[in-house]
Design a protein around this motif. Structure first.
Motif, PDB file in Angstrom:
ATOM      1  N   ALA A 552       0.807  -1.294  -0.119  1.00 10.76           N
ATOM      2  CA  ALA A 552       0.002   0.121   0.039  1.00 10.76           C
ATOM      3  C   ALA A 552       0.994   1.370   0.043  1.00 10.76           C
ATOM      4  CB  ALA A 552      -0.809  -0.010   1.252  1.00 10.76           C
ATOM      5  N   GLU A 553       1.993   1.030   0.583  1.00  7.12           N
ATOM      6  CA  GLU A 553       3.016   2.259   0.575  1.00  7.12           C
ATOM      7  C   GLU A 553       3.405   2.552  -0.823  1.00  7.12           C
ATOM      8  OE1 GLU A 553       3.270  -0.363   2.693  1.00  7.12           O
ATOM      9  OE2 GLU A 553       2.661   0.707   4.461  1.00  7.12           O
ATOM     10  N   ASP A 554       3.552   1.645  -1.679  1.00  9.05           N
ATOM     11  CA  ASP A 554       4.073   1.752  -3.006  1.00  9.05           C
ATOM     12  C   ASP A 554       2.908   2.515  -3.710  1.00  9.05           C
ATOM     13  OD1 ASP A 554       6.643   0.600  -2.617  1.00  9.05           O
ATOM     14  OD2 ASP A 554       5.523  -1.355  -2.852  1.00  9.05           O
ATOM     15  N   VAL A 555       1.722   2.016  -3.601  1.00 14.36           N
ATOM     16  CA  VAL A 555       0.436   2.770  -4.105  1.00 14.36           C
ATOM     17  C   VAL A 555       0.569   4.337  -3.864  1.00 14.36           C
ATOM     18  CG1 VAL A 555      -1.992   2.776  -4.578  1.00 14.36           C
ATOM     19  CG2 VAL A 555      -0.745   0.661  -4.314  1.00 14.36           C
ATOM     20  N   ALA A 556       0.889   4.518  -2.558  1.00 17.37           N
ATOM     21  CA  ALA A 556       0.664   6.080  -2.137  1.00 17.37           C
ATOM     22  C   ALA A 556       1.969   6.780  -2.508  1.00 17.37           C
ATOM     23  CB  ALA A 556       0.632   6.091  -0.734  1.00 17.37           C
ATOM     24  N   ALA A 557       2.866   6.231  -2.961  1.00 11.40           N
ATOM     25  CA  ALA A 557       4.372   6.724  -3.203  1.00 11.40           C
ATOM     26  C   ALA A 557       3.984   7.902  -4.154  1.00 11.40           C
ATOM     27  CB  ALA A 557       5.442   5.883  -3.579  1.00 11.40           C
ATOM     28  N   THR A 558       4.729   9.101  -4.017  1.00  9.97           N
ATOM     29  CA  THR A 558       5.021   9.932  -5.097  1.00  9.97           C
ATOM     30  C   THR A 558       6.453   9.956  -5.866  1.00  9.97           C
ATOM     31  OG1 THR A 558       5.960  11.628  -3.414  1.00  9.97           O
ATOM     32  CG2 THR A 558       3.599  11.450  -3.681  1.00  9.97           C
ATOM     33  N   ASP A 559       7.349   9.272  -5.543  1.00  8.02           N
ATOM     34  CA  ASP A 559       8.466   8.984  -6.101  1.00  8.02           C
ATOM     35  C   ASP A 559       8.523   7.968  -6.530  1.00  8.02           C
ATOM     36  OD1 ASP A 559      11.068   8.803  -7.024  1.00  8.02           O
ATOM     37  OD2 ASP A 559      11.995   9.356  -5.138  1.00  8.02           O
ATOM     38  N   PRO A 560       8.760   7.647  -7.899  1.00  6.10           N
ATOM     39  CA  PRO A 560       8.639   6.388  -8.611  1.00  6.10           C
ATOM     40  C   PRO A 560       9.894   5.362  -8.164  1.00  6.10           C
ATOM     41  CG  PRO A 560       9.032   7.838 -10.293  1.00  6.10           C
ATOM     42  CD  PRO A 560       8.802   8.672  -9.023  1.00  6.10           C
ATOM     43  N   ASN A 561      10.951   6.023  -7.901  1.00 10.84           N
ATOM     44  CA  ASN A 561      12.109   5.610  -7.360  1.00 10.84           C
ATOM     45  C   ASN A 561      11.865   4.416  -6.222  1.00 10.84           C
ATOM     46  OD1 ASN A 561      14.111   6.230  -9.394  1.00 10.84           O
ATOM     47  ND2 ASN A 561      13.953   8.408  -8.266  1.00 10.84           N
ATOM     48  N   THR A 562      10.856   5.027  -5.280  1.00 14.14           N
ATOM     49  CA  THR A 562      10.352   4.398  -4.161  1.00 14.14           C
ATOM     50  C   THR A 562       9.961   2.693  -4.503  1.00 14.14           C
ATOM     51  OG1 THR A 562       9.892   6.337  -3.021  1.00 14.14           O
ATOM     52  CG2 THR A 562       9.046   4.382  -2.142  1.00 14.14           C
ATOM     53  N   VAL A 563       9.270   2.695  -5.801  1.00 16.43           N
ATOM     54  CA  VAL A 563       8.567   1.621  -6.071  1.00 16.43           C
ATOM     55  C   VAL A 563       9.658   0.750  -7.117  1.00 16.43           C
ATOM     56  CG1 VAL A 563       6.669   0.649  -7.523  1.00 16.43           C
ATOM     57  CG2 VAL A 563       6.521   2.713  -6.019  1.00 16.43           C
ATOM     58  N   GLU A 564      10.090   1.307  -8.051  1.00 12.00           N
ATOM     59  CA  GLU A 564      11.026   0.798  -8.795  1.00 12.00           C
ATOM     60  C   GLU A 564      12.475   0.455  -8.267  1.00 12.00           C
ATOM     61  OE1 GLU A 564       9.114   3.197 -12.508  1.00 12.00           O
ATOM     62  OE2 GLU A 564      10.900   3.648 -11.716  1.00 12.00           O
ATOM     63  N   ARG A 565      12.253  -0.501  -7.347  1.00 18.22           N
ATOM     64  CA  ARG A 565      13.599  -0.958  -6.605  1.00 18.22           C
ATOM     65  C   ARG A 565      13.531  -2.577  -6.329  1.00 18.22           C
ATOM     66  NH1 ARG A 565      12.049  -1.733  -1.319  1.00 18.22           N
ATOM     67  NH2 ARG A 565       9.814  -0.590  -0.558  1.00 18.22           N
ATOM     68  N   ASP A 566      14.824  -3.031  -5.955  1.00 18.50           N
ATOM     69  CA  ASP A 566      14.717  -4.431  -5.725  1.00 18.50           C
ATOM     70  C   ASP A 566      13.733  -5.373  -6.552  1.00 18.50           C
ATOM     71  OD1 ASP A 566      16.287  -3.666  -3.341  1.00 18.50           O
ATOM     72  OD2 ASP A 566      14.556  -3.657  -2.180  1.00 18.50           O
ATOM     73  N   LEU A 567      14.019  -5.169  -7.925  1.00 14.37           N
ATOM     74  CA  LEU A 567      13.332  -5.721  -8.967  1.00 14.37           C
ATOM     75  C   LEU A 567      13.917  -7.207  -9.229  1.00 14.37           C
ATOM     76  CD1 LEU A 567      12.836  -2.810 -11.596  1.00 14.37           C
ATOM     77  CD2 LEU A 567      11.298  -3.446  -9.623  1.00 14.37           C
ATOM     78  N   VAL A 568      12.923  -8.110  -9.696  1.00 13.71           N
ATOM     79  CA  VAL A 568      13.310  -9.085 -10.356  1.00 13.71           C
ATOM     80  C   VAL A 568      13.432  -8.979 -11.654  1.00 13.71           C
ATOM     81  CG1 VAL A 568      12.667 -11.824 -10.490  1.00 13.71           C
ATOM     82  CG2 VAL A 568      12.073 -10.423  -8.404  1.00 13.71           C
ATOM     83  N   LEU A 569      14.763  -9.166 -12.300  1.00 13.26           N
ATOM     84  CA  LEU A 569      14.697  -9.035 -13.765  1.00 13.26           C
ATOM     85  C   LEU A 569      14.235 -10.613 -14.329  1.00 13.26           C
ATOM     86  CD1 LEU A 569      15.999  -7.724 -16.070  1.00 13.26           C
ATOM     87  CD2 LEU A 569      18.317  -8.832 -15.676  1.00 13.26           C
ATOM     88  N   LEU A 570      13.303 -10.218 -15.222  1.00 15.18           N
ATOM     89  CA  LEU A 570      12.720 -11.597 -15.912  1.00 15.18           C
ATOM     90  C   LEU A 570      13.194 -11.904 -17.315  1.00 15.18           C
ATOM     91  CD1 LEU A 570       8.966 -10.572 -14.697  1.00 15.18           C
ATOM     92  CD2 LEU A 570      10.491 -12.029 -13.618  1.00 15.18           C
ATOM     93  N   GLY A 571      13.344 -10.747 -18.206  1.00 11.42           N
ATOM     94  CA  GLY A 571      13.842 -10.988 -19.439  1.00 11.42           C
ATOM     95  C   GLY A 571      13.920  -9.825 -20.193  1.00 11.42           C
ATOM     96  N   LEU A 572      13.991 -10.101 -21.448  1.00 17.79           N
ATOM     97  CA  LEU A 572      13.932  -9.084 -22.479  1.00 17.79           C
ATOM     98  C   LEU A 572      13.326  -9.416 -23.923  1.00 17.79           C
ATOM     99  CD1 LEU A 572      16.219  -6.645 -23.408  1.00 17.79           C
ATOM    100  CD2 LEU A 572      17.331  -8.398 -24.571  1.00 17.79           C
ATOM    101  N   VAL A 573      12.451  -8.474 -24.493  1.00 19.99           N
ATOM    102  CA  VAL A 573      11.845  -8.647 -25.828  1.00 19.99           C
ATOM    103  C   VAL A 573      12.649  -7.580 -26.604  1.00 19.99           C
ATOM    104  CG1 VAL A 573       9.755  -9.187 -24.698  1.00 19.99           C
ATOM    105  CG2 VAL A 573      10.234  -6.859 -24.961  1.00 19.99           C
ATOM    106  N   SER A 574      12.646  -8.136 -27.865  1.00 22.23           N
ATOM    107  CA  SER A 574      13.283  -7.494 -29.018  1.00 22.23           C
ATOM    108  C   SER A 574      12.410  -7.187 -29.995  1.00 22.23           C
ATOM    109  CB  SER A 574      14.821  -8.111 -29.495  1.00 22.23           C
ATOM    110  OG  SER A 574      15.647  -8.142 -28.497  1.00 22.23           O
TER     111      SER A 574
END
Length: 967
Positions: A552-574
């Motif tokens: 819920a904190e991510d939903v309320a966040a104003t800074d996208p960097n707060t959400v776009e962290r600790d990501l799981v890298l899934l792959g690449l599309v070309s």
């Protein structure tokens, strides 16, 4: 997605252009103020102040004042001329004018029949060209989609819908996904907003838009806080203030630039004008000389004038304009069946003379449909089949190419691909009444992500229903990421991320390794980015996918960097905007025809270079890429050198640059064809010798500026049109020389007849009506049918015709005079021999009028029959005795019609009276056929002699290296 330098855009005010806030709202800017071109330099409030408006819009009274000051939101276009004027333009031909003069003189002298026939001939000539252009105009009307659109606008503090033509400068409008931008607008509020600007700038990807000011002057393509008329909204929504309407918009400016282009004439028009002037001058001078001689030969003045008119009629190839127009009309009809609409008949031949093609990239060489072609998921590589937005095509493993495991692999692919679908706002739509195929609403890149997901079996509607969107952080050029937070029915929140691979990798802390999620290492990052760079070098555009559990904190966040962290890298599309399937083969044919092809595009140089290589443009002499900065630093000579060498990609050009290239190529004496589909292409289309617009993806402005419209947007269709142009020029050449041959024969007959009448008192060997019967009724249809002759030889293996070369040159004049002299002598011989066979001596005194009619008839028939053999013999370079002669059934049908008309004139009493003819007997026909045999023998012997002389000339002399004698 298009990425811009974030340093260009700032919310700082140090370098912003500001407007005093205490400026009265009622005062509009003077002529040197309120310029829309610098509105992007203003802050949001500054733009509102500059154009005397506010966020809740204008009042009704203010709208009236603004309309009076700035005008209506209508682009003034050059409309088609009235039908009467379009028809009268067909009379701008020397031979047509001379025929009308002859008709007027014969009418004045009381010969109503001859005058009527001449007028009829004029009407036939002019109607053919007019009807073809009229049909093309009607087709163009059907192609136009200038329907009125509704725009959401703030008026009197309320949001309402109005016709876009009612907008005025200062209106505050709301733009939503899929809408057309109705005017030039300075954005003041944006939410995930982007526009499709390829029609204006040539950029194939949607352009992200912002509302803050730009602190430095930039080109139109870099003004990311403005939306321009003629573009459409790809994603999101925005509010903005109208800063320019109608002709003041960028669209209007380009349209005016296109309209300012001088009219051009085709090589064939110049050639026919040249022929017409020479023949007209010759006819007038010789007719006057012979008029004096006829009077001196004691012919009554009335008869002498009619004789001079008859001579002029003999010299003028009366049917030539009709024959040429008919041939062009037949070619235009054939091209229409092959999806190429010809708006002006002469454009067909111009294509055949084309030496340089300057083609657009997006929508012309490519499909303008992003397509995912390769995937990387969990360390495994996959290839995706199929192109465009149709969700059909297999997904196979690489490099083995084996099908994916339908139990484990396929399900994992679905989970992976749904990330891109859930991180997108576009919609994938099936065919409907307005779209013959699958299409997208929104960003084409996102459309490609939806398509590949659908290919794998992902139910797009159900996925978006099962996980509703609760928050979105739109893409921007600083983060190069887009994140969507979605919530399932059980309250679980997930952040789905897509973006530039380097940005996603930098935010990733874990990686999906063949189904196992583990911490990411530096080696993982290096390997992942290595794949990204390798595919970028192949011209592929790459997006990385990632995800993480959200709160819920991510939903309320104003800074996208707060959400776009600790990501799981899934792959690449070309993905790639795929080249049209038929383009490489068409390019090979164009280069094989020695046509120089260049690409002129507003897209980035690397993307354009890859497309050029895929198209096969680098087959012969390699490829040269010229950037915008390099082009503007080049001298005119350097630009011409690159264009004439071919294989040059001019990238990131604007309309002025494109027009400059075209004008320089024309100035170098080359015939240049330009293709394009966007508003930005219109000036170059108008300036080119031949402008070719795309009928499906092309804008209305481009179609209006062009002379040929490709109804299937296919470069291959353009190449086929070039081939057809070459074939039709060859056919027209045969027709012109054939037509002039009969006129040369009639000239010989008239001169010989005048000499015999002057010194021996013989009657004239042929009358005016019989001459017209040859030119109008006998040879017109067969010569017109030559337009249907197929290609002989390999015209697409020959160099383009020199536009300075002429159909009527020294060699062709010598040939047609030779053939015409033979026919004329044979006709006069048959004229005299008929008197001999009848036992009458025309030199001894008056001759029976019935016998005179029979004698003039055999003259008429001999000329026409020999002319039909002459036309047939000229159809092939190999002469009369070749299989090619039988390749055009229409020609033989036309000959049959011509012969039938001839027999009607000879044997039907009512018609005999009109043409002053008499029946011929079997022996007379034997003499006619004998004359034809003699003519064919002379022609074939002459052809064989010339060919033998050429072979001898091409042989190396003794002691001389082979080939030297041909230099």
């Amino acid at each position: 997605m298009r990425e811009t330098d974030p340093s260009v855009h700032t919310r700082g005010h140090r370098n912003e252009v500001t407007v005093p806030k205490n400026r009265p709202r009622e005062s509009l800017r003077s002529d040197d103020e309120a310029q829309p071109t610098d509105a992007y330099l203003l802050s949001e409030d500054g733009a509102l102040a500059r154009f005397a408006t506010r966020r809740d819009g204008l009042t009704t009274e203010e709208v009236d004042r603004h309309r009076a000051t700035y005008g209506d939101n209508v682009i003034v276009q050059v409309h088609s001329a009235p039908l009467v004027l379009r028809y009268l333009r067909q009379f701008k031909d020397w031979m047509i004018v001379l025929l009308l003069v002859c008709a007027a003189i014969t009418a004045y002298l009381g010969d109503a029949l001859t005058s009527g026939v001449l007028v009829l001939l004029v009407l036939i000539n002019t109607s053919i060209g007019f009807l073809q252009e009229y049909r093309s105009g009607k087709t163009m009307d059907a192609l136009q989609h200038l329907s009125l659109s509704l725009t959401q606008v703030m008026r009197d503090g309320r949001l309402t819908e109005l016709d876009s033509t009612e907008l005025v400068v200062g209106d505050v409008v709301r733009l939503t996904e899929g809408a057309a931008v109705p005017a030039d607008i300075r954005l003041i509020e944006t939410s995930a907003f982007s526009t499709n600007e390829f029609a204006l700038t040539g950029e194939s990807d949607p352009t992200k838009k912002y509302s803050h000011a730009i602190v430095t002057e930039v080109i139109v393509a870099e003004r990311h806080n403005t939306a321009h008329a003629g573009t459409t909204v790809a994603t999101g929504e925005a509010m903005g203030v109208v800063v320019a309407t109608g002709t003041a918009t960028e669209l209007g400016r380009i349209a005016q630039l296109a309209d300012s282009a001088p009219p051009t004439t085709s090589p064939l028009q110049r050639e026919m004008g040249h022929i017409g002037r020479i023949i007209t001058y010759a006819a007038i001078v010789l007719a006057l000389v012979l008029l004096v001689l006829a009077v001196w030969a004691d012919l009554p003045l009335h008869a002498a004038v009619l004789f001079a008119i008859g001579f002029a009629s003999a010299v003028i190839p009366q049917g030539l304009p009709a024959e040429v127009n008919t041939a062009l009309a037949q070619a235009a009809a054939a091209l229409a069946k092959r999806k190429a609409l010809v708006k002006r008949l002469s454009a067909v031949e111009t294509l055949g003379s084309t030496q340089v093609i300057c083609t657009d990239k997006t929508g012309t060489l490519t499909k303008n449909e992003m397509t995912v072609t390769q995937l990387v998921m969990g360390g495994r590589n996959y290839v995706v089949r199929g192109t465009g937005y149709e969700p059909t095509g297999e997904i196979d493993r690489m490099p083995s190419g084996s099908a994916v495991d339908r139990t484990g692999d396929l399900e994992r692919l679905r989970r992976f691909l749904r990330v891109g679908a859930l991180a997108s706002n576009a919609r994938l739509l099936p065919p409907d009444e307005s779209h013959p195929g699958w299409h997208i609403l929104g960003d084409p890149t996102e459309g490609a992500l939806l398509t590949v997901a659908a290919k794998c079996g992902v139910d797009l509607t159900r996925e978006r229903t099962d996980e509703s969107k609760v928050r979105e952080f739109p893409f921007d050029s600083a983060r190069k990421l887009m994140t969507t937070i979605r919530e399932r029915a059980d309250g679980t929140l997930t952040a789905y991320v897509k973006g530039a691979p380097e940005s996603v990798v930098a935010k990733a802390r874990r990686i999906d390794d063949d189904g196992v999620v583990r911490p990411i290492t530096d080696a993982d990052r290096a390997a992942f980015l290595g794949v990204h760079l390798a595919r970028s070098d192949l011209g592929l555009r790459n997006l990385a996918y990632a995800a993480r559990a959200a709160s819920a904190e991510d939903v309320a966040a104003t800074d996208p960097n707060t959400v776009e962290r600790d990501l799981v890298l899934l792959g690449l599309v070309s993905m790639v905007d795929p080249i049209r399937d038929e383009v490489p083969d068409a390019m090979r044919r164009a280069l094989g025809a020695r046509v120089k092809v260049n690409i002129i595009t507003g897209d980035f140089s690397r993307t354009a270079e890859v497309i050029a290589r895929q198209a096969g443009l680098d087959d012969d002499n390699g490829l040269t890429v010229v950037t915008e900065a390099e082009l503007r630093a080049m001298s005119d000579d350097d630009v011409v050198a690159h264009a004439l060498a071919g294989g040059t990609v001019f990238s990131r050009v604007d309309p002025t640059d494109k027009t400059r290239i075209v004008d320089l190529v024309k100035r170098a004496g080359m015939v240049v064809a330009v293709t394009g589909d966007g508003i930005n292409d219109a000036p170059a289309l108008r300036h080119a010798d031949i402008g070719v617009a795309m009928g499906v993806s092309g804008t209305d402005v481009a179609k209006e500026a062009a002379e040929i419209v490709l109804l299937d947007d296919s470069f291959s269709t353009l190449v086929r049109a070039v081939e057809q142009g070459r074939v039709i020029y060859a056919n027209i050449s045969k027709g012109v020389v054939s037509c002039l041959t009969s006129n040369a024969a009639e000239l010989v007959v008239n001169i010989a007849s005048l000499i015999l009448a002057t010194f021996a008192g013989l009657p004239l060997a042929i009358n005016v009506m019989q001459i017209l019967a040859i030119d109008l009724l006998g040879e017109l249809l067969p010569i017109a049918a030559l337009g249907r002759d197929p290609e002989e030889g390999r015209v697409m293996r020959q160099a383009p015709r020199d536009p300075k070369s002429r159909i009527v040159n020294v060699r062709s004049i010598r040939d047609l005079l030779y053939a015409g002299a033979i026919i004329g002598v044979l006709a006069i011989a048959n004229f005299l021999l008929l008197f001999d066979r009848s036992g009458s001596d025309p030199f001894a005194g008056p001759v029976d009028p019935a016998l005179i009619a029979q004698a003039t008839t055999i003259t008429y028939v001999t000329v026409l029959v020999c002319q039909l053999f002459n036309i047939t013999q000229r159809r092939s370079a190999r002469g009369l005795f070749t299989r090619y002669i039988f390749t055009n059934p229409t020609y033989w049908l036309a000959c049959a019609v011509g012969v039938t008309i001839m027999l009607v004139i000879v044997y039907v009493p009512v018609v005999q009276a009109m043409f002053k003819t008499a029946p011929l007997g079997p022996l007379d026909w034997a003499f006619v056929l004998l004359a034809a045999v003699i003519f064919v023998a002379f022609r074939e012997i002459g052809r064989l002699t010339r060919n033998s002389a050429r072979r001898v000339a091409s042989r190396p002399r003794s002691g001389e290296p082979a080939g030297l004698s041909t230099l």
